[in-house]
Motif scaffolding. Sequence first.
Motif, PDB file in Angstrom:
ATOM      1  N   MET A   1       1.343  -1.133  -0.288  1.00 12.80           N
ATOM      2  CA  MET A   1       0.147  -0.155  -0.018  1.00 12.80           C
ATOM      3  C   MET A   1       1.090   0.745  -0.509  1.00 12.80           C
ATOM      4  O   MET A   1       0.403   1.673   0.060  1.00 12.80           O
ATOM      5  CB  MET A   1      -1.093  -0.054   1.031  1.00 12.80           C
ATOM      6  N   LYS A   2       2.107   0.739  -0.201  1.00 14.94           N
ATOM      7  CA  LYS A   2       2.997   2.167   0.420  1.00 14.94           C
ATOM      8  C   LYS A   2       2.735   3.554   1.297  1.00 14.94           C
ATOM      9  O   LYS A   2       2.576   3.981   1.055  1.00 14.94           O
ATOM     10  CB  LYS A   2       2.793   3.097  -1.392  1.00 14.94           C
ATOM     11  N   LEU A   3       2.845   2.379   2.309  1.00 14.96           N
ATOM     12  CA  LEU A   3       2.124   3.110   3.652  1.00 14.96           C
ATOM     13  C   LEU A   3       3.383   4.429   4.227  1.00 14.96           C
ATOM     14  O   LEU A   3       3.461   4.995   5.287  1.00 14.96           O
ATOM     15  CB  LEU A   3       1.329   2.695   4.552  1.00 14.96           C
ATOM     16  N   THR A   4       4.442   3.920   3.884  1.00 17.76           N
ATOM     17  CA  THR A   4       6.085   3.855   4.698  1.00 17.76           C
ATOM     18  C   THR A   4       7.466   4.541   3.529  1.00 17.76           C
ATOM     19  O   THR A   4       6.708   4.029   2.626  1.00 17.76           O
ATOM     20  CB  THR A   4       6.661   2.696   5.797  1.00 17.76           C
ATOM     21  N   GLN A   5       8.086   5.424   4.169  1.00 23.87           N
ATOM     22  CA  GLN A   5       8.578   6.115   2.843  1.00 23.87           C
ATOM     23  C   GLN A   5       9.844   5.310   2.430  1.00 23.87           C
ATOM     24  O   GLN A   5      10.096   5.108   1.273  1.00 23.87           O
ATOM     25  CB  GLN A   5       8.942   7.007   3.410  1.00 23.87           C
ATOM     26  N   ASN A   6      10.656   4.474   3.951  1.00 26.67           N
ATOM     27  CA  ASN A   6      11.707   4.034   4.064  1.00 26.67           C
ATOM     28  C   ASN A   6      12.281   2.541   4.485  1.00 26.67           C
ATOM     29  O   ASN A   6      10.958   2.148   5.435  1.00 26.67           O
ATOM     30  CB  ASN A   6      12.459   4.603   3.871  1.00 26.67           C
ATOM     31  N   ARG A   7      12.841   1.324   4.499  1.00 26.16           N
ATOM     32  CA  ARG A   7      12.641   0.471   5.091  1.00 26.16           C
ATOM     33  C   ARG A   7      12.872   1.072   6.845  1.00 26.16           C
ATOM     34  O   ARG A   7      12.322   0.050   7.327  1.00 26.16           O
ATOM     35  CB  ARG A   7      13.769  -0.125   5.357  1.00 26.16           C
ATOM     36  N   ARG A   8      13.664   1.330   6.917  1.00 30.17           N
ATOM     37  CA  ARG A   8      13.325   1.858   8.598  1.00 30.17           C
ATOM     38  C   ARG A   8      12.235   2.482   8.879  1.00 30.17           C
ATOM     39  O   ARG A   8      11.739   2.208  10.381  1.00 30.17           O
ATOM     40  CB  ARG A   8      14.003   3.233   8.726  1.00 30.17           C
TER      41      ARG A   8
END
Length: 333
Positions: free
Chosen positions: A125-132
Amino acid sequence: MTDPLIRARNLSVGFRIGGGLFGKSILKAVDKVDLDIEKGAFFGIVGESGSGKTTLGRALLKAVPITGGEASYTDDEVDYDLTTLDGAELKDYRKRAQLIFQDPYAALSPRMTVRDIIAEPLEVMKLTQNRRDTDARVREIAAKCRLNLEHLRRFPHAFSGGQRQRISIARALVSGPKFIVADESVAALDVSIQADVLNLLKELQRDLGITFMFISHDLSVVAHTCDHVAVMYLGRLVETAPTRKIFAAPRHPYTRALFSAIPSLDPDSNDRAQKLEGEIPSPTNQPTGCKFHTRCPHVIDRCRKEEPALEQPGDGHEVACHRWRELMESMPA
């Protein structure tokens, strides 16, 4: 008065089946259901296998097509018509409405770690910007579901049924939903583990303000967990009321029969289960009039001809039965 989170009017779900010499027929899995689920509620749906409970839940999640009637989802940010929902709005609804599956063994991929299982909705869903950011959100939700960092590194085969179900709950929660359908989510677990998972769900409801639709055939579980109960039979709602009210004084003959089968803890109790004769009719060949009349011990000619509407006497207890008033007067509480 605020709008309910989920609202359905005359909601129907039908499937075309068969073919060949006699053509196709329509299986009415859900038939003209009226339903309101208030924000923050723990709403129970009960009934025999084949009554349409799971299909109703999936329809409200927009996982199966709605073939008739109206359904809507309304929270503090959006107001969606579930009958026409598609495109970008449907993708957004997927974040807001999630499902906890029944079988904790089949629901988790054996080739993915727990961290990857919980993180998958965030990535899709692309809810976060990066792995962190993803890892931080996974750890936060895992902690709420009583999973530690060591658990996140393992694969599902290393866990018990109760632990697997907590992983499934964490995966459902990670996108920040406001509505969750729990479909027989403790049915495959031992009784002691059931209590642990149910207490976790109630804790999450209280802390996160989530609205649950809890589908179950186990009435004792529903009595312990839910604050409102709806009883389904052959795709229709036959009775709905606050939990305490419906368990104290069930009005529909089908509800009475279901509740009479709950084992009593009183060794001196003389109550006996009311045996229902026959099987639930086929959804492709439903009886006329009241759907329950083929098994009801109180059937009269009107029941065979006229289908009862879900009557609302004004006390929050709704029932679809022509004779419920006279039966309540004549039958013991």
